[in-house]
Scaffold this motif. Structure first.
Motif, short mmCIF file in Angstrom:
data_model
loop_
_atom_site.label_atom_id
_atom_site.label_comp_id
_atom_site.label_asym_id
_atom_site.label_seq_id
_atom_site.Cartn_x
_atom_site.Cartn_y
_atom_site.Cartn_z
N LEU A 161 -3.98 19.84 10.65
CA LEU A 161 -2.98 18.96 10.05
C LEU A 161 -3.49 18.53 8.68
O LEU A 161 -4.65 18.13 8.53
CB LEU A 161 -2.74 17.73 10.91
CG LEU A 161 -2.08 17.93 12.28
CD1 LEU A 161 -2.10 16.63 13.06
CD2 LEU A 161 -0.66 18.44 12.11
N SER A 162 -2.63 18.57 7.68
CA SER A 162 -2.98 18.13 6.33
C SER A 162 -2.34 16.77 6.08
O SER A 162 -1.12 16.63 6.13
CB SER A 162 -2.49 19.14 5.29
OG SER A 162 -2.86 18.75 3.99
N ILE A 163 -3.18 15.76 5.82
CA ILE A 163 -2.72 14.38 5.63
C ILE A 163 -3.09 13.93 4.22
O ILE A 163 -4.25 14.05 3.80
CB ILE A 163 -3.34 13.41 6.65
CG1 ILE A 163 -3.13 13.93 8.08
CG2 ILE A 163 -2.77 12.01 6.47
CD1 ILE A 163 -1.70 14.01 8.50
N THR A 164 -2.15 13.38 3.48
CA THR A 164 -2.38 12.88 2.12
C THR A 164 -2.41 11.35 2.15
O THR A 164 -1.49 10.71 2.67
CB THR A 164 -1.29 13.35 1.15
OG1 THR A 164 -1.31 14.77 1.09
CG2 THR A 164 -1.53 12.78 -0.25
N VAL A 165 -3.49 10.78 1.60
CA VAL A 165 -3.62 9.32 1.48
C VAL A 165 -3.44 8.95 0.01
O VAL A 165 -4.22 9.39 -0.85
CB VAL A 165 -5.00 8.84 1.98
CG1 VAL A 165 -5.08 7.32 1.90
CG2 VAL A 165 -5.23 9.31 3.41
N SER A 166 -2.43 8.17 -0.30
CA SER A 166 -2.12 7.78 -1.67
C SER A 166 -2.60 6.37 -1.95
O SER A 166 -2.80 5.57 -1.01
CB SER A 166 -0.61 7.86 -1.93
OG SER A 166 -0.12 9.16 -1.66
N GLU A 167 -2.80 6.05 -3.21
CA GLU A 167 -3.22 4.71 -3.60
C GLU A 167 -2.11 3.73 -3.25
O GLU A 167 -0.92 3.98 -3.47
CB GLU A 167 -3.51 4.66 -5.09
CG GLU A 167 -4.06 3.33 -5.57
CD GLU A 167 -4.45 3.36 -7.02
OE1 GLU A 167 -4.77 2.29 -7.57
OE2 GLU A 167 -4.43 4.45 -7.61
N ALA A 168 -2.49 2.61 -2.66
CA ALA A 168 -1.51 1.62 -2.24
C ALA A 168 -0.75 1.10 -3.45
O ALA A 168 -1.34 0.83 -4.50
CB ALA A 168 -2.19 0.47 -1.51
N PRO A 169 0.57 0.97 -3.34
CA PRO A 169 1.35 0.46 -4.49
C PRO A 169 0.97 -0.96 -4.84
O PRO A 169 0.63 -1.76 -3.96
CB PRO A 169 2.79 0.56 -3.99
CG PRO A 169 2.68 0.51 -2.49
CD PRO A 169 1.40 1.22 -2.16
N GLN A 170 0.97 -1.26 -6.12
CA GLN A 170 0.64 -2.60 -6.56
C GLN A 170 1.77 -3.56 -6.19
O GLN A 170 2.94 -3.20 -6.20
CB GLN A 170 0.43 -2.63 -8.09
CG GLN A 170 -0.77 -1.82 -8.54
CD GLN A 170 -2.06 -2.34 -7.96
OE1 GLN A 170 -2.30 -3.56 -7.94
NE2 GLN A 170 -2.89 -1.45 -7.44
N PRO A 171 1.40 -4.78 -5.82
CA PRO A 171 2.44 -5.74 -5.44
C PRO A 171 3.39 -6.01 -6.61
O PRO A 171 2.97 -6.09 -7.76
CB PRO A 171 1.64 -6.99 -5.07
CG PRO A 171 0.33 -6.84 -5.77
CD PRO A 171 0.06 -5.36 -5.79
#
Length: 552
Positions: A161-171
């Motif tokens: 399985l390929s999982i992409t973790v993205s930078e959390a959006p800024q509030p």
């Protein structure tokens, strides 16, 4: 997948297993191909025969000079039925810090192995015939999770399985705004009252610090409110209101001062050489601070002595100052709330009580204002220099490239580059008393996370400020890329997205900056013991230690 007399073979099975199956049918044979057992190669030219015993499960390979025996009984053949594996994820893309759930189902599997991925997946236990596991993404990037299941000797199925973790959006929430913060009187009499009023917009919570009369720690009504305070004895104090909006936004801070008649001018001694108290007279003979102006979170020390007191107590000021105190002593404090904090010491005996106050102003290391001339740190002494106020600092010392500053070379004689000249090496850097200096580096060789440690110097006293920036001398950077220190601290950084530290891009030029000012105004220098160089310039020194730890 291949077929051998009706038995399935996977492409990944090694030659040994293929031979095992073939020999199980024919009992023994002479082969003309190399055989691999547990990654060890037996040349075909050395093999004279192969014998497999169905009753014992032993495999014997006779060679010219030695015999190899493999106990096949420890890995039983498939118990029956086709091996199947399903492997799924709750999502193929998550944000940094969010959770991910993996699930699997198998039939006829004897064992499964987890590899790759993140969050403890690699090497974790895979329950059979099915199960699930929750993970959290700490680093950004695309990661591959592998699940390899086996039945008997020959059936192996691998799922990924390929999982992409993205930078959390800024509030994107709203910041709090303190519209008004007022008092009905800036001076009251002892026993008199004053009413504080405030109004806010977008405030989620507010904190009251400083002042007197129960202001510090009291509840703050929102979006507006009022509070009445009473002056109990002669003091002058600063009341601070700090309000926070939505998560991730910066707080808004407002302050005002109220004096009670009879209070001395904060920070001054009306009589620099007072007469000692008369026999039996109650007195606070001294109450001082090591620094009247400090940077945010910078340490300072309150000290006091008394005469003929039976008990003393700290009042107002914030922190853990408000508590019973010894008749003489000292305490080190540090504050993150900007503004002037008034500390009150009250002592008493059977005849009554006396009180004394001292003010400490906390300024921002990256701010452009603050307390004008700032002389932090008592003790004085050493050479002094009048710093000319300016909106930008001048460069008054010689900057260095990384390899020149550390002056280290690797085994081939080539100068070392950032981040690893030598682990935990210490170097000293000259800094203009009223300016700054910097060391340049490039992140081409920084793979992971590490720290630049700012350690106590042994030659120049004063408060220091360090930063990592793209432009030399830039101290107005993100909070994670700037650090104030007096007793030692560190600037942690990462090129792999480690949260909470200074984020650096790969293959990019940066500068490690150091100064004794607040970062913008030369008149705030706190260096009290500069060294005079040959050209007449006054230079202070900082000692810097670099420790690079992969994926700190």
């Amino acid at each position: 997948m291949q077929e051998l007399n009706g038995i399935r073979l996977l492409n990944k099975i090694n030659l040994f297993r293929a031979v095992f199956l073939a020999m199980a049918l024919i009992g023994s044979a002479v082969v003309s191909a190399d055989i691999v057992i547990d990654n060890q190669v037996i040349p075909a030219t050395d093999i004279t025969s192969i014998v497999i015993s169905p009753s014992t499960g032993l495999i014997s390979i006779s060679t010219t000079g030695y015999t190899v025996t493999k106990d096949g009984s420890t890995t039983p053949p498939p118990s029956g039925g086709e091996l199947t594996v399903s492997f799924s994820a709750s999502s193929t893309q998550i944000n940094q810090g969010e959770s991910l759930s993996l699930a699997w189902t198998t039939t006829n599997a004897d064992s499964c192995t987890a590899t790759g991925g993140f969050g403890g997946w690699d090497g974790s236990t895979v329950t059979l015939p099915s199960g699930s596991k929750s993970l959290s993404g700490s680093f950004t990037g695309t990661f591959t999770f592998l699940l390899s299941c086996q039945a008997g000797f020959i059936d192996i199925i691998e799922k990924s399985l390929s999982i992409t973790v993205s930078e959390a959006p800024q509030p994107s929430g709203n910041a709090a705004v303190i519209n008004t913060f007022d008092t009905s009187a800036t001076q009251i009499t002892q026993g008199g009252i004053a009413t504080l009023t405030w109004s806010t917009t977008n405030a989620v919570s507010c904190e009251a610090t400083g002042g007197f009369g129960g202001w510090a720690g009291g509840s703050i009504d929102l979006p507006s409110g009022a509070k009445t305070i009473t002056g109990s004895f002669p003091i002058a104090a600063t009341f601070v209101l700090s309000c926070q909006g939505d998560a991730g936004t910066s707080p808004d801070v407002k302050s005002l001062s109220i004096a009670i008649a009879g209070a001395t001018d904060p920070g001054t001694d009306p009589d620099p050489d007072p007469d000692p108290p008369a026999d039996g007279e109650l007195a606070i003979t001294s109450f001082t601070t090591s620094a009247s102006t400090v940077f945010e979170n910078g340490p300072f020390t309150l000290s006091w002595t008394t005469a003929n007191a039976t008990s003393c107590k700290g009042l107002d000021g914030g922190g853990n100052w408000a508590a019973p105190r010894s008749l003489s002593g000292s305490i080190e404090l540090a504050f993150s709330v900007l503004g002037t904090h008034t500390f009150t010491l009250r002592c008493q005996n059977a005849d009554g009580f006396v009180a004394a106050t001292v003010d400490v102003t906390v300024i921002s290391p990256g701010g452009a204002g603050g307390g004008g001339g700032g002389g932090g740190g008592g003790g004085g002494g050493g050479t002094t220099q009048t710093c000319v106020p300016s909106t930008s600092l001048s460069l008054t010392a010689v900057p260095f490239g990384w390899s020149d500053w550390w002056a280290t070379k690797n085994s081939t004689g080539v100068p070392e580059v950032f981040p690893a000249p030598l682990n935990e090496k210490i170097a000293r850097l000259d800094v203009g008393q009223c300016g700054y200096n910097y060391v340049s580096f490039n992140t081409a060789n920084a793979h992971g996370s590490g720290a630049i440690l700012l350690i106590p110097t042994t030659s120049s006293d004063g408060l220091r400020l360090g930063s990592i920036s793209r432009v030399p001398g830039d101290f107005g950077v993100a909070a994670e890329c700037r650090e104030f220190w007096g007793l030692g601290s560190q600037l942690s950084y990462s090129t792999s997205g480690l949260p909470g530290v200074c984020q650096l891009e790969k293959n990019t030029d940066y500068h490690a900056n150091f100064t004794f000012t607040n970062g913008t105004d030369a008149s705030t220098s706190t260096c009290t013991s500069p060294v005079t160089r040959g050209d007449g310039s006054l230079l202070c020194e900082v000692e810097v230690q670099v420790k690079f730890i992969e994926n700190l």
